[in-house]
Structure formats: structure tokens, C-alpha cells
Motif scaffolding. Sequence first.
Motif, mmCIF file in Angstrom:
data_model
loop_
_atom_site.group_PDB
_atom_site.id
_atom_site.type_symbol
_atom_site.label_atom_id
_atom_site.label_comp_id
_atom_site.label_asym_id
_atom_site.label_seq_id
_atom_site.Cartn_x
_atom_site.Cartn_y
_atom_site.Cartn_z
ATOM 1 N N VAL A 96 1.132 -1.496 0.083
ATOM 2 C CA VAL A 96 0.076 -0.114 0.031
ATOM 3 C C VAL A 96 1.118 1.412 0.356
ATOM 4 N N GLU A 97 0.008 2.062 -0.246
ATOM 5 C CA GLU A 97 1.662 3.184 -0.721
ATOM 6 C C GLU A 97 0.713 4.685 0.595
ATOM 7 N N GLY A 98 1.135 5.670 0.821
ATOM 8 C CA GLY A 98 0.936 6.653 1.455
ATOM 9 C C GLY A 98 1.374 7.039 2.091
ATOM 10 N N ARG A 99 1.154 8.057 2.850
ATOM 11 C CA ARG A 99 1.626 8.914 4.833
ATOM 12 C C ARG A 99 2.589 7.962 5.385
ATOM 13 N N LEU A 100 3.192 6.895 5.568
ATOM 14 C CA LEU A 100 3.307 6.038 6.407
ATOM 15 C C LEU A 100 3.843 7.006 8.278
ATOM 16 N N THR A 101 3.298 6.854 9.712
ATOM 17 C CA THR A 101 3.790 6.923 10.363
ATOM 18 C C THR A 101 3.751 5.346 11.103
ATOM 19 N N ARG A 102 5.086 4.951 11.656
ATOM 20 C CA ARG A 102 5.436 4.539 13.409
ATOM 21 C C ARG A 102 5.409 4.642 14.370
ATOM 22 N N ILE A 103 4.460 3.937 15.671
ATOM 23 C CA ILE A 103 4.950 4.575 16.745
ATOM 24 C C ILE A 103 5.387 3.463 17.406
ATOM 25 N N GLN A 173 -11.244 10.512 6.945
ATOM 26 C CA GLN A 173 -11.276 12.287 6.422
ATOM 27 C C GLN A 173 -11.567 12.164 5.209
ATOM 28 N N GLY A 174 -12.401 11.212 4.514
ATOM 29 C CA GLY A 174 -12.817 11.539 3.228
ATOM 30 C C GLY A 174 -11.943 10.636 2.647
ATOM 31 N N GLY A 175 -10.880 9.983 3.293
ATOM 32 C CA GLY A 175 -10.206 8.960 2.212
ATOM 33 C C GLY A 175 -10.379 7.382 2.985
ATOM 34 N N GLN A 176 -8.756 6.736 3.008
ATOM 35 C CA GLN A 176 -8.199 5.902 3.597
ATOM 36 C C GLN A 176 -7.269 5.973 4.016
ATOM 37 N N ALA A 177 -7.662 4.571 5.796
ATOM 38 C CA ALA A 177 -5.956 4.813 6.280
ATOM 39 C C ALA A 177 -5.744 3.281 6.367
ATOM 40 N N TYR A 178 -4.143 2.947 5.908
ATOM 41 C CA TYR A 178 -4.414 1.467 6.930
ATOM 42 C C TYR A 178 -4.079 1.245 7.227
ATOM 43 N N ILE A 179 -4.244 0.362 8.836
ATOM 44 C CA ILE A 179 -3.547 -0.053 10.251
ATOM 45 C C ILE A 179 -3.407 -1.138 10.323
ATOM 46 N N ALA A 180 -1.680 -1.181 10.404
ATOM 47 C CA ALA A 180 -1.280 -2.915 11.352
ATOM 48 C C ALA A 180 -0.624 -2.648 12.646
ATOM 49 N N LEU A 190 2.301 0.501 15.569
ATOM 50 C CA LEU A 190 1.143 1.141 15.480
ATOM 51 C C LEU A 190 1.791 1.181 13.784
ATOM 52 N N ASP A 191 1.083 0.680 12.945
ATOM 53 C CA ASP A 191 1.884 1.227 11.289
ATOM 54 C C ASP A 191 0.488 1.600 10.743
ATOM 55 N N ILE A 192 0.577 3.131 10.596
ATOM 56 C CA ILE A 192 -0.900 3.500 9.786
ATOM 57 C C ILE A 192 0.105 4.597 8.512
ATOM 58 N N VAL A 193 -1.112 3.584 7.527
ATOM 59 C CA VAL A 193 -0.901 4.375 6.312
ATOM 60 C C VAL A 193 -2.564 5.647 5.857
ATOM 61 N N GLU A 194 -2.004 6.845 5.542
ATOM 62 C CA GLU A 194 -2.986 7.178 5.308
ATOM 63 C C GLU A 194 -2.610 7.229 3.995
ATOM 64 N N VAL A 195 -3.232 6.192 2.653
ATOM 65 C CA VAL A 195 -3.614 6.808 2.117
ATOM 66 C C VAL A 195 -3.787 7.871 0.797
ATOM 67 N N GLN A 196 -2.637 7.704 -0.409
ATOM 68 C CA GLN A 196 -2.960 9.783 -0.617
ATOM 69 C C GLN A 196 -1.798 8.988 -2.257
ATOM 70 N N ALA A 197 -2.377 10.006 -3.614
ATOM 71 C CA ALA A 197 -1.026 10.121 -4.171
ATOM 72 C C ALA A 197 -0.750 10.469 -4.382
ATOM 73 N N MET A 198 1.194 9.917 -4.882
ATOM 74 C CA MET A 198 2.117 11.138 -4.523
ATOM 75 C C MET A 198 1.799 12.862 -5.113
ATOM 76 N N GLU A 199 2.349 13.300 -4.598
ATOM 77 C CA GLU A 199 2.077 14.852 -4.996
ATOM 78 C C GLU A 199 2.698 15.282 -5.825
ATOM 79 N N GLU A 200 2.669 15.637 -7.460
ATOM 80 C CA GLU A 200 3.545 15.830 -7.784
ATOM 81 C C GLU A 200 2.986 17.163 -8.373
ATOM 82 N N ASP A 201 4.080 18.447 -9.590
ATOM 83 C CA ASP A 201 4.149 18.712 -9.586
ATOM 84 C C ASP A 201 3.876 20.287 -9.006
#
Length: 329
Positions: A96-103, A173-180, A190-201
Motif C-alpha cells: 500500500v502507498e501513502g503517508r506512513l507513520t510508525r510509533i 477524513q474522506g479517504g482511507q487509512a490502513y492500520i497494522a 502501530l503502523d498507519i498508512v494514510e492513502v494518498q496519491a504522491m503529490e506531483e508538480d
Amino acid sequence: MDNANLCLAVAFGESPMMLNHQPSKRSQRLYFPLALCLTAAIYLFLPLTSQAQDEQDHSLVTRYEGSTIDQKRAEEFAQYTLATGVDGPNPTGETVEGRLTRIVYFNPADRSTLEIFTNYRKALEGAGLELIFRCELDACGPAFARSAWNRLNGLFATMDGDPRYLAGRLDHQGGQAYIALMVGKRRTQLDIVEVQAMEEDLVVADADALAQALDVTGKVSLYGIYFDTDKAVVKAESAPTLEQVAELLKKRPQLRLFVVGHTDMTGSFEHNRRLSTDRARAVVQTLVKDYGVSSQRLEGHGVGPLAPAATNATSSGRAKNRRVELVAR
């Protein structure tokens, strides 16, 4: 289990459990919200603890009461292998891809892995978690193969013994988050991946383009200046953009700039205001020290979340809001 033992708060949608909610100073001292395990629609208020106020927790899921943070890291855009099964001794997964936070938390010594895991699981399920995979103890693989989890995606709490794990998907918040979530005897990961497209341009790394934007609007946003989460140290990856800012100032020797830091709305206002100011000043110091720009031409300020460039309700919007702007003086 007694509800008074619950310490997990799950913030989602427009729920009153949103951790960005700012109560009065008196209520901050007296109460904090907890999500009941049985349903996300019922809430209980208990005496506030310093850990509940700790801004290092992710805004989606807070720590189990009595836990302390061992380590935390975040990446704005990353690939992550979500463990979704076990094949013999090895976990299997999908990317999965997105903003990854590990605590990583140290568990309270007087609480079992079963109690900690059950509290997290029930609160997440009450918040609408779609369970993808769950395993406990030997079902997570034999003890000799527990290092396989670490090789898959860096989950090492299994090596503490007594492993319990779940993976799921949650609307957020209008999207999806994967939680491990991995709970071991000593630590919880706790790993949380907030799914988002990579910001381009978004990165303007050309001195002429910077100059044109300043001429037209009097300001320009820089998305090529990078900081670690909650830090104000300019990362080495920022060099291409900083080089172009220095080139702009060289081409226009009379130009003077405000360097303005901006944040999203995650966390308290005062914390974000300080962070944005510290980041703006760090950019100024880097330009002066490393690129020979006169300090008389730059002035750093921070406005926190007060001037958003996009909505804070989505991860992509929050990414646009975390920026540094140049404003012509």
C-alpha cells in the motif's frame, strides 16, 4: 472488562472524538475522551493524564494508558508491505502507498498483551475498522521465524514474545487509512498508512519561475523544502530548492523576502505556530550559512495553520498546507 481501563481513542470522520478538538483550559485539566470498545457512538470521560495530551500520538489512534513512546518516524509518501496472512513460518502481504507513520510504545508492565490488544481491537472495530487479517500467538508463526515479520515490514514486537497482530482498513477524513497493529510482551507497534496519491508538480525549483510568481502574486509556495515530522531541521533533500532561492536572490540583489512557515491543523494551534516559526527561521539560517545570502534580506515568521492552501480534511490537502512561502517585502 471494566470500561475505566480503556485508554484508546479513535478519531474519525466528523466525530466529537477528533483529537484536534480544543476544549477549555479547565476541561483540559479535568477530562479526556475515551472510545468505548463496544461502540463508536458512546463516549466516556475520565480524569486527564499527561499522556492523553501528548501530541506525539497519531491523530487517528492514541496509546494504551500507561504506555510510553520508544520511537516514532513518519514519511510523507512511502510504500509499505501490509502483512495480510501467514504462509508456514512467514508472513505474507500486499503493498500500500501513502503517508506512513510508525510509533513504537513500551507497554505498561502490569498489563497483559491480551488486555492491550483487545482494547485496541474493540475500539478500532467500533470505529468501523474493516478487518483484513488477524493472528495471535502461534497462529502468527513459530517462534523461530518471528524475525520474518521484521524482514517483511520492520515489525519487531513479535520478537518480544506473546505476539498478537491485526491489519485493517478504516475510512478516515474522506479517504482511507490502513492500520497494522502488533502487540508483544514489551512493546506495541502501530503502523498507519494514510492513502494518498504522491503529490506531483508541487516543487518549484527554478529561479525564473520563482521570480515570475513573486511578480504576479507577491508570494510563492515552496514544496521542495523538507523536514522530519514535528522537527525544524532542514533536510539535505531540500538543497535543489534552496539553490534556486539563492539564485533568485543573486539575480535580484534588491529583493528582500519574508520566509513564512505554514502547517496543517494536526495538533494544537500554539504548537503548530511555534513549529512553523522554527521551520521558517531554519530556512533563513540555512540560506545565510550555506548559500551566502545576507541575513538582512530575509526574515522568518510562522503562521501555523492560519492560511491554508487547501482543505485539512484530506491527506492531500494537509500535504499542500505543510509548506514554506516566500513573500516579497
